[in-house]
Enzyme design. Sequence first.
Site, PDB file in Angstrom:
ATOM      1  N   GLU A  25      10.190  63.665  40.199  1.00  0.00           N
ATOM      2  CA  GLU A  25      10.427  64.503  39.016  1.00  0.00           C
ATOM      3  C   GLU A  25       9.546  64.043  37.850  1.00  0.00           C
ATOM      4  O   GLU A  25       8.934  62.963  37.914  1.00  0.00           O
ATOM      5  CB  GLU A  25      11.900  64.431  38.608  1.00  0.00           C
ATOM      6  CG  GLU A  25      12.386  63.009  38.308  1.00  0.00           C
ATOM      7  CD  GLU A  25      13.423  62.952  37.204  1.00  0.00           C
ATOM      8  OE1 GLU A  25      13.214  63.573  36.145  1.00  0.00           O
ATOM      9  OE2 GLU A  25      14.430  62.249  37.394  1.00  0.00           O
ATOM     10  N   LYS A 158      23.538  58.791  35.565  1.00  0.00           N
ATOM     11  CA  LYS A 158      23.268  58.181  34.261  1.00  0.00           C
ATOM     12  C   LYS A 158      24.465  57.356  33.799  1.00  0.00           C
ATOM     13  O   LYS A 158      25.599  57.789  33.922  1.00  0.00           O
ATOM     14  CB  LYS A 158      23.015  59.268  33.218  1.00  0.00           C
ATOM     15  CG  LYS A 158      21.651  59.869  33.298  1.00  0.00           C
ATOM     16  CD  LYS A 158      21.474  60.905  32.230  1.00  0.00           C
ATOM     17  CE  LYS A 158      22.507  62.007  32.340  1.00  0.00           C
ATOM     18  NZ  LYS A 158      22.227  63.132  31.449  1.00  0.00           N
TER      19      LYS A 158
HETATM   20  N1  PSU Z   1      18.845  59.746  33.994  1.00  0.00           N
HETATM   21  C1  PSU Z   1      18.087  58.823  33.400  1.00  0.00           C
HETATM   22  N2  PSU Z   1      16.898  59.189  32.881  1.00  0.00           N
HETATM   23  C2  PSU Z   1      16.489  60.484  32.900  1.00  0.00           C
HETATM   24  C3  PSU Z   1      17.301  61.458  33.519  1.00  0.00           C
HETATM   25  C4  PSU Z   1      18.466  61.034  34.060  1.00  0.00           C
HETATM   26  O1  PSU Z   1      18.475  57.666  33.323  1.00  0.00           O
HETATM   27  O2  PSU Z   1      15.412  60.778  32.380  1.00  0.00           O
HETATM   28  C5  PSU Z   1      16.854  62.895  33.566  1.00  0.00           C
HETATM   29  C6  PSU Z   1      16.738  63.421  34.994  1.00  0.00           C
HETATM   30  O3  PSU Z   1      15.586  64.237  35.078  1.00  0.00           O
HETATM   31  C7  PSU Z   1      17.996  64.238  35.178  1.00  0.00           C
HETATM   32  C8  PSU Z   1      18.188  64.781  33.786  1.00  0.00           C
HETATM   33  O4  PSU Z   1      17.861  65.274  36.124  1.00  0.00           O
HETATM   34  O5  PSU Z   1      17.840  63.704  32.935  1.00  0.00           O
HETATM   35  C9  PSU Z   1      19.595  65.267  33.530  1.00  0.00           C
HETATM   36  O6  PSU Z   1      19.669  65.847  32.282  1.00  0.00           O
HETATM   37  P1  PSU Z   1      20.941  66.742  31.877  1.00  0.00           P
HETATM   38  O7  PSU Z   1      22.086  65.784  31.777  1.00  0.00           O
HETATM   39  O8  PSU Z   1      20.559  67.337  30.562  1.00  0.00           O
HETATM   40  O9  PSU Z   1      21.103  67.770  32.954  1.00  0.00           O
END
Ligand code: PSU
Length: 308
Positions: A25, A158
């Site tokens: 990604e 996360k």
């Molecule tokens: N977790 C991290 N760093 C990131 C992400 C997740 O520690 O950069 C990114 C990934 O690309 C994940 C996205 O798919 O954040 C999720 O964002 P949201 O919660 O807005 O869907």
Amino acid sequence: MNSLLAVSPEVEAALATGLPVVALETTVVTHGLPHSLGVEVALELESLIRERGAVPATVGILDGRARIGISSAELERLASSSAAKVNLGNLAPVLAAGEPGSTTVAATMVLAHLAGIGVFATGGIGGVHRGAERTGDVSADLTALARFPVTVVCAGAKAVLDLPRTLESLETRGVPVLGYTTDTFPAFYRRDSGLPVDARCDTVLELARVIRIHLALGRQTGRATGILVSNPIPPESEMPEELYENALAETLSALEREPARGRFVTPFLLDRINRATHGRSVACNRALLTNNAELAARLALELTGERE
Ligand code: PSU
Ligand code: MN
């Protein structure tokens, strides 16, 4: 569709000849890591995947096309633009506008699936946010995991998320959560959340066996979900527990004071954690990303029958 999806010649040749391919990604490049590090880490992941005998396919959106496999110059271009963070809902709008976009787990999954790539390495997935009962903030990553039969190698979700509810949601959606060398779901910066996974697999062969069966069952019913392979951060890179707990508490209270919204929540929280840990969180992030890229490459090799 071909006008929207552009697969690089290298990735196309690999897919055509059945070589192992690993998708990567780009939201982690543009939003997840400090600006100076994003491209460097992305290139490091690509070269680790190559060293293991697989072909990396870094996904991003440039000039109105979803690109599967981008060059280092294009990565630079993406990182130096104000790329939109693209999930499932804003994928079509960003393509239509011809704007640059970096792909989250959700967008990378759908594009990898369209290109015929079955293995994808990331850092951590998005999931159910704390307080989601108030805000409704649930990542489209969970929707994508429920819809596209791609194996996602991650170090958990996360750190700031509501992990029990994230796992409940994965269970509801029928997504197998596998623990590589662990019985419990990893917690990104930490190795162990204390929450059980669906199955522990101690070898890549065992992972591949479960994945093959899951995909075969899905084919029979016309629909397989994705699979989550959770791979704990290496012990030597794990964030010390006290630092982790303090940084998390500080970050969550900052979010209460200055509420970020929607797609901006994750970058806000990552920046706060980085500050609260004096950069330690970034070192952890890099260590777990490389660890995941290596495992994903080994898994892609196993799934295509080309052992190391
Ligand atoms: N977790 C991290 N760093 C990131 C992400 C997740 O520690 O950069 C990114 C990934 O690309 C994940 C996205 O798919 O954040 C999720 O964002 P949201 O919660 O807005 O869907
Ligand atoms: Mn969100």
